[in-house]
Design an enzyme around this catalytic site. Structure first.
Site, PDB file in Angstrom:
ATOM      1  N   GLY A  11      45.342   7.242 -56.916  1.00  0.00           N
ATOM      2  CA  GLY A  11      44.226   8.083 -57.596  1.00  0.00           C
ATOM      3  C   GLY A  11      43.110   8.392 -56.739  1.00  0.00           C
ATOM      4  O   GLY A  11      41.997   8.219 -56.982  1.00  0.00           O
ATOM      5  N   SER A  13      42.086  11.015 -55.191  1.00  0.00           N
ATOM      6  CA  SER A  13      41.493  12.436 -55.318  1.00  0.00           C
ATOM      7  C   SER A  13      40.294  12.702 -55.695  1.00  0.00           C
ATOM      8  O   SER A  13      39.824  13.721 -55.511  1.00  0.00           O
ATOM      9  CB  SER A  13      42.610  13.599 -55.725  1.00  0.00           C
ATOM     10  OG  SER A  13      42.765  13.293 -56.988  1.00  0.00           O
ATOM     11  N   SER A  14      39.971  11.707 -56.431  1.00  0.00           N
ATOM     12  CA  SER A  14      38.374  11.888 -57.285  1.00  0.00           C
ATOM     13  C   SER A  14      37.907  10.661 -57.513  1.00  0.00           C
ATOM     14  O   SER A  14      38.733   9.570 -57.631  1.00  0.00           O
ATOM     15  CB  SER A  14      38.709  12.906 -58.490  1.00  0.00           C
ATOM     16  OG  SER A  14      39.676  12.033 -59.493  1.00  0.00           O
ATOM     17  N   GLY A  15      36.712  10.589 -58.093  1.00  0.00           N
ATOM     18  CA  GLY A  15      35.943   9.463 -58.756  1.00  0.00           C
ATOM     19  C   GLY A  15      36.039   8.241 -57.601  1.00  0.00           C
ATOM     20  O   GLY A  15      35.816   8.335 -56.394  1.00  0.00           O
ATOM     21  N   ASP A  53      52.658  10.696 -57.612  1.00  0.00           N
ATOM     22  CA  ASP A  53      52.441  10.371 -59.153  1.00  0.00           C
ATOM     23  C   ASP A  53      53.159   8.891 -59.580  1.00  0.00           C
ATOM     24  O   ASP A  53      54.391   8.801 -59.479  1.00  0.00           O
ATOM     25  CB  ASP A  53      53.413  11.631 -59.771  1.00  0.00           C
ATOM     26  CG  ASP A  53      53.624  11.767 -61.242  1.00  0.00           C
ATOM     27  OD1 ASP A  53      52.906  10.746 -61.769  1.00  0.00           O
ATOM     28  OD2 ASP A  53      54.129  12.394 -62.038  1.00  0.00           O
ATOM     29  N   SER A 131      40.563  -1.826 -63.592  1.00  0.00           N
ATOM     30  CA  SER A 131      40.724  -2.013 -64.838  1.00  0.00           C
ATOM     31  C   SER A 131      39.496  -1.523 -65.621  1.00  0.00           C
ATOM     32  O   SER A 131      38.950  -0.521 -65.474  1.00  0.00           O
ATOM     33  CB  SER A 131      41.038  -3.466 -65.446  1.00  0.00           C
ATOM     34  OG  SER A 131      41.193  -3.513 -66.970  1.00  0.00           O
ATOM     35  N   TYR A 145      44.006   3.391 -74.688  1.00  0.00           N
ATOM     36  CA  TYR A 145      43.460   3.152 -73.540  1.00  0.00           C
ATOM     37  C   TYR A 145      43.070   1.762 -73.472  1.00  0.00           C
ATOM     38  O   TYR A 145      43.376   0.940 -72.302  1.00  0.00           O
ATOM     39  CB  TYR A 145      42.086   4.004 -73.129  1.00  0.00           C
ATOM     40  CG  TYR A 145      41.322   3.728 -72.140  1.00  0.00           C
ATOM     41  CD1 TYR A 145      41.821   4.262 -70.761  1.00  0.00           C
ATOM     42  CD2 TYR A 145      40.221   3.080 -72.177  1.00  0.00           C
ATOM     43  CE1 TYR A 145      41.000   3.955 -69.607  1.00  0.00           C
ATOM     44  CE2 TYR A 145      39.559   2.682 -71.055  1.00  0.00           C
ATOM     45  CZ  TYR A 145      39.934   3.045 -69.694  1.00  0.00           C
ATOM     46  OH  TYR A 145      39.110   2.721 -68.779  1.00  0.00           O
ATOM     47  N   LYS A 149      44.492  -1.216 -70.771  1.00  0.00           N
ATOM     48  CA  LYS A 149      43.787  -2.252 -69.780  1.00  0.00           C
ATOM     49  C   LYS A 149      43.933  -3.510 -70.218  1.00  0.00           C
ATOM     50  O   LYS A 149      43.605  -4.351 -69.427  1.00  0.00           O
ATOM     51  CB  LYS A 149      42.308  -1.619 -70.020  1.00  0.00           C
ATOM     52  CG  LYS A 149      41.858  -0.097 -69.410  1.00  0.00           C
ATOM     53  CD  LYS A 149      42.517  -0.012 -68.026  1.00  0.00           C
ATOM     54  CE  LYS A 149      42.130   1.223 -67.517  1.00  0.00           C
ATOM     55  NZ  LYS A 149      42.393   1.300 -66.090  1.00  0.00           N
TER      56      LYS A 149
END
Length: 274
Positions: A11, A13-15, A53, A131, A145, A149
């Site tokens: 993950g 690519s952002s944040g 992915d 998490s 969600y 978690k």
């Protein structure tokens, strides 16, 4: 084999994943950064941007194999990829439920299976699982969600007990409110999952107001959490849980220890906004 510390970040690519990729690279680590949108991964000298992915086994295997082949070792796996599939539990399709669990839980578990043989052979390594304080608490509309978690936390704890004998650790970072696109995506998913003339519309309207207020009060940035990831990766004696703030830690503690009271508070909060 590289002399640098090597980290795999999903993950990226952002944040928080984007910020962590930059931070680790700037501090001299060799970063293998994976995301579906490879073009959005930071383009830095120490960063190897790869398509990933986490819901696809072949993609996960290629991500890990590439890192082992090129670097010869893996010091840290940061399972960061995730999103919020929000909506009423009655109305979220099972296809979207499976997508949520595949992304937020099963992808992390599979990547761990792929990196652990190398870590065991080294006699060192760490798995960091991004998490949420939502692993301990909850609110309406985020059921799947929070399930993911909660499960990720338990999975990490069990894994930690199993791999300590090899000199390895599995730990959890539990962010609270963070400035990112996560909340916007989660709110869009609420609308996407809501059926026409849904009886949950008043609850959705009220809960979205509540989430908007919580988002506005978010104090942590993606970089703040990247620094927490770095502590989790480098602490000589790592903790089982990492939090950004005392408030995040207290919220998780309250929800765990005073579950009945937390449930009442949540019901009152939602009632106020409906």
């Amino acid at each position: 084999m590289t002399n640098q510390n090597v980290i795999l970040i999903t993950g990226a690519s952002s944040g928080m994943g984007y910020a962590a990729t930059k931070l680790f690279a700037e501090r001299g680590w060799q970063v293998f950064a994976g995301a579906r949108r490879v073009e959005k991964i930071p383009q830095l000298t120490n960063v190897r941007a790869l398509p990933l992915d986490v819901t696809d086994s072949a993609s996960n295997q290629n991500f890990v194999t590439t890192a082992i082949t090129e670097a010869g070792r893996i010091d840290v796996l940061l399972n960061n990829a995730g999103y919020g599939e929000f909506g009423p539990l009655e109305e979220v399709s099972m296809a979207n439920v499976r997508k949520q669990l595949d992304t937020n839980l099963l992808g992390a578990a599979e990547l761990a299976q792929f990196v652990l043989p190398t870590m065991r052979a080294q006699g060192s390594g760490r798995i960091i699982n991004n998490s949420s304080i939502g692993g301990d608490l909850y609110s309406p509309l985020g059921g799947w969600y929070y399930v993911a978690k909660h499960a990720l936390n338990t999975w990490s704890d069990v894994l930690d007990t199993e791999i300590r004998q090899f000199g390895l650790r599995s730990v959890v970072v539990a962010p609270g409110g963070t400035e990112s696109s996560w909340g916007e995506i989660a709110l869009k998913n609420v609308t996407k999952n809501l059926k026409a003339d849904s009886p949950y519309q008043p609850m959705v309207d009220g809960t979205m107001q509540l989430m908007d207020r919580l988002t506005e009060s978010s104090s942590a940035t993606a970089l703040d959490l990247a620094k927490v990831f770095y502590r989790a990766a480098t602490d000589r004696l790592p903790h089982r849980r990492y939090y950004y703030s005392v408030a995040d830690r207290m919220m998780s503690h309250f929800a765990r220890v005073h579950a009945g009271a937390f449930h009442q508070v949540m019901n009152l909060a939602v009632k106020h906004f409906i």
